[in-house]
Scaffold this motif. Structure first.
Motif, short mmCIF file in Angstrom:
data_model
loop_
_atom_site.label_atom_id
_atom_site.label_comp_id
_atom_site.label_asym_id
_atom_site.label_seq_id
_atom_site.Cartn_x
_atom_site.Cartn_y
_atom_site.Cartn_z
N GLU A 154 -25.43 87.86 12.20
CA GLU A 154 -24.64 87.15 13.22
C GLU A 154 -23.54 88.01 13.81
N PHE A 155 -23.42 89.26 13.36
CA PHE A 155 -22.35 90.13 13.83
C PHE A 155 -22.87 91.22 14.75
N ALA A 156 -22.07 91.54 15.76
CA ALA A 156 -22.31 92.74 16.56
C ALA A 156 -21.58 93.88 15.87
N CYS A 157 -22.29 94.98 15.66
CA CYS A 157 -21.76 96.07 14.85
C CYS A 157 -21.84 97.38 15.62
N THR A 158 -20.72 98.11 15.67
CA THR A 158 -20.67 99.42 16.31
C THR A 158 -20.23 100.44 15.27
N THR A 159 -21.07 101.41 14.99
CA THR A 159 -20.74 102.44 14.02
C THR A 159 -19.75 103.43 14.64
N VAL A 285 -17.07 98.91 13.23
CA VAL A 285 -16.24 97.80 13.70
C VAL A 285 -17.19 96.67 14.10
N VAL A 286 -16.91 95.47 13.63
CA VAL A 286 -17.80 94.34 13.84
C VAL A 286 -17.02 93.16 14.42
N HIS A 287 -17.75 92.30 15.10
CA HIS A 287 -17.18 91.05 15.57
C HIS A 287 -18.26 89.99 15.60
N ASN A 288 -17.84 88.75 15.65
CA ASN A 288 -18.77 87.62 15.66
C ASN A 288 -19.42 87.51 17.04
N LYS A 289 -20.74 87.56 17.07
CA LYS A 289 -21.46 87.50 18.35
C LYS A 289 -21.17 86.21 19.10
N ASN A 290 -20.92 85.13 18.39
CA ASN A 290 -20.79 83.82 19.02
C ASN A 290 -19.35 83.40 19.27
N ALA A 291 -18.40 84.28 18.98
CA ALA A 291 -16.98 83.94 19.18
C ALA A 291 -16.42 84.64 20.41
N TYR A 292 -15.40 84.02 20.99
CA TYR A 292 -14.72 84.62 22.13
C TYR A 292 -14.00 85.89 21.70
#
Length: 336
Positions: A154-159, A285-292
């Motif tokens: 569920e997370f977008a992840c950028t290495t 660095v990761v963030h929630n794909k479904n969150a603003y």
């Protein structure tokens, strides 16, 4: 139906009674009851059963409640986005970070960003990777700087960068393997500083009292097992800094990420690369794909990617299977 009516309806459900909701909303009870009746008339169905103690949602009411909560949250998100656009980059970034990065690389990364955007404040949440992922799920933080490996579709992840695992310990801790088979350690130590760029093999490491961060236990044991070896673990811990500090105190030999090297303070501590394991970890660095994701968070994410040195992906990475950090580099393209 409008947002004000939906706010009234959600408040009634949360408070459990119309009278309680009226107090919460600073309204008198009759107008609030009228608004609930108008909603029911508009949809042509009963939304909740009025009881003597607490109201009970009907199936139709439960459906409306779930949709109303979503619509009200979206309304707040939209307001925030428009305020970001109108006011420019001010406010606070809710950022999570693992300890081994927070006390080594992060200050430098933030310093450059702060120079460009001095009005932005930081709310920093320091925890291990799994705790930070939970905070992302609950929207307590917007971005998290973590280490692989981890699971989370569920997370977008950028290495951001790959770094090798290093072996650290005081001079005395390596006495049993110095000059033995499987070790390239010199017979006498270089006392000019804490970094001595020689290598040590897994075979030699298996004979030393190891200090290991718990999250890396399984991959490390797998690396030893492939060589037919069984490591000797002196201390298993829950914070990468503990491995550094205990090794620096001469209690054993720590296996730590390269970026934790600045934490070493003992001039007798030596640092070695592992010659035959291919062990490394990645900072992502990761963030929630479904969150603003606020304007501030998007700018900081772009900044993090921009300032990283370019380096090819590591090979044979037993600590960093690609599947454990889904959607790595393209993630940033999707959010900007």
């Amino acid at each position: 139906m409008d947002l004000k009516q939906l706010t009234y309806f959600v408040t009634v459900i949360k408070e459990g009674t119309i009278s309680g909701a009226a107090r919460k909303l600073n309204l008198s009870q009759p107008p609030l009851s009228t608004q609930m009746k108008l909603l029911e008339e508009e949809f042509g169905c009963v939304l909740f059963e009025r009881g003597s103690r607490k109201i009970q949602l009907t199936e139709a009411g439960q459906l409306l409640y779930e949709r109303a909560v979503t619509m009200l949250e979206l309304s707040e998100v939209t307001k925030k986005e428009l305020l970001d656009y109108r006011n420019g980059l001010t406010g606070a970034l809710r950022l999570g970070v693992v300890s081994s990065v927070g006390c080594s690389l992060l200050p430098e990364w933030v310093s450059a960003f702060h120079s460009e955007f001095p009005a932005i404040r930081f709310e920093l949440y320091e925890a291990n990777t799994y705790q930070l992922l939970e905070q992302l799920r609950s929207n307590l933080i917007e971005l998290a700087i973590v280490r692989t490996p981890f699971h989370g579709e569920e997370f977008a992840c950028t290495t951001l960068r790959h770094e090798p695992m290093l072996v650290v310990g005081t001079e005395a801790c390596f006495s049993d393997v110095r000059g033995s088979a499987g070790s390239n350690l010199p017979d006498s130590a270089d006392t000019s500083g804490i970094l001595l760029r020689d290598t040590i093999s897994l075979q030699a490491l298996s004979r030393l009292p190891l200090i290991i961060y718990r999250r890396w236990e399984a991959p490390l044991r797998e690396a030893f097992a492939r060589e037919g070896l069984s490591p000797s673990c002196f201390c298993m811990n829950d914070d990468a800094r503990t491995s550094v500090y205990w090794a620096d105190a001469g209690l054993g030999v720590g296996i730590v990420p390269a970026s934790s090297r600045p934490l070493l303070r003992n001039p007798q501590t030596r640092v070695y690369e592992i010659s035959d394991s291919g062990l490394f970890t990645s900072i992502s660095v990761v963030h929630n794909k479904n969150a603003y994701l606020s304007t501030i968070a998007r700018r900081f994410l772009t900044h993090l990617v921009t300032i990283q040195p370019s380096s090819p992906p590591a090979e044979n990475a037993s600590l960093d299977p690609a599947a454990l950090c889904p959607a790595a580099s393209p993630a940033i393209q999707r959010i900007l």
